[in-house]
Design an enzyme around this catalytic site. Sequence first.
Site, short mmCIF file in Angstrom:
data_model
loop_
_atom_site.label_atom_id
_atom_site.label_comp_id
_atom_site.label_asym_id
_atom_site.label_seq_id
_atom_site.Cartn_x
_atom_site.Cartn_y
_atom_site.Cartn_z
N GLU A 175 -25.54 30.33 17.62
CA GLU A 175 -25.82 29.73 16.62
C GLU A 175 -25.16 29.60 15.11
OE1 GLU A 175 -28.30 30.13 20.28
OE2 GLU A 175 -27.05 31.23 19.01
N HIS A 198 -39.54 33.46 23.91
CA HIS A 198 -39.23 32.01 23.43
C HIS A 198 -40.93 31.21 22.81
CE1 HIS A 198 -35.74 31.20 26.29
NE2 HIS A 198 -35.70 32.46 25.69
#
Length: 381
Positions: A117, A186
Amino acid sequence: MVNLDNVERKSSFIVVRSSGVKMDDGLYRFGGRADHLVTNAVAEKADTPAAAAASKPGHELLLFEALREGLDEEMERDARVCVMGEDVGHYGGSYKVTRGLAQKYGDLRVLDTPIAENSFTGMGIGAAMTGLRPIIEGMNMGFLLLAFNQISNNCGMLHYTSGGQFKIPVVIRGPGGVGRQLGAEHSQRLESYFQSIPGIQMVACSTPYNAKGLMKAAIRSDNPVILFEHVLLYNLKERIPDEEYVLNLEEAEMVRPGEHVTILTYSRMRYHVMQAAKTLVNKGYDPEVIDIRSLKPFDLYTIGNSIKKTHRVLIVEECMRTGGIGASLTAAITENFHDYLDAPIVCLSSQDVPTPYAGTLEEWTVVQPAQIVAAVEQLCR
């Protein structure tokens, strides 16, 4: 209105498009988690009055399809628009927002990246500096914490630190929020993390209509924009116009006019609020519901006009209570509209704990409709 809390879990589901063509359930399993993402608004059965809906102008889309349509239109309109992220290419993205775009525009404009990322976010910001308009997808918003340096020190500040030599027209988007037992890592709500970064705009979509309009507006903006999408809203269905439209990135939406109390909310909590509103109306209350949509900056014009009418404010968010959007909104209202308030501002937020995996505990950490009803009753005494 959709009740997102009493969702029946199924191992498969059928999507019926406005054309009446059934799609195989396997196409929308989104990484094997489809059974946890289905909402009551996903599908129409063949025996429902779909014909009446089909007679209305426009076309029906699920929220993830509306995002894709907006993205597709902008890529077709402007060759500088490109997409990058993990599995965004031929796989079509973890929630199928980019499905079919790699085949249409090629691998260079829909770029599959490694699981890195910080690297591909930095690459996207660099591409924006050279004149492209990248859309960076985080497979899950929580993963973008790995790119926090690039987002804060580069994306938000380079226009200023370069003396205006560079613009950073980049969109950072992806799924977040508390899902269905996705676990703490998450279930992040990063709006509280990013709100203090100078130079960045933040918006949160909540319907297919505003998802497409905000996507198009974000891509056309010369400012870096973070678009927050909720993992439980991708399968909401709505009829949207056939003609092109672009929404204002800094404008709130009046969801329900009312007289007694102003309820400010966004994203998934919009549906919890509207569920509570039905109960409140039956009890004689008339709440005004505003989806703030723009998380930075706030639309204080719309918010202020509502407060001047109702004189009471309830904020409902899924963000954490400490340092969340609700805290910033409370401060802004207090600074600008304190004299119009007849009662203290009430803010309902998620608890300051990691999101549990167990479903019953997960529900306890997030604001529920019954809490909203109780808060309004307390405010209006």
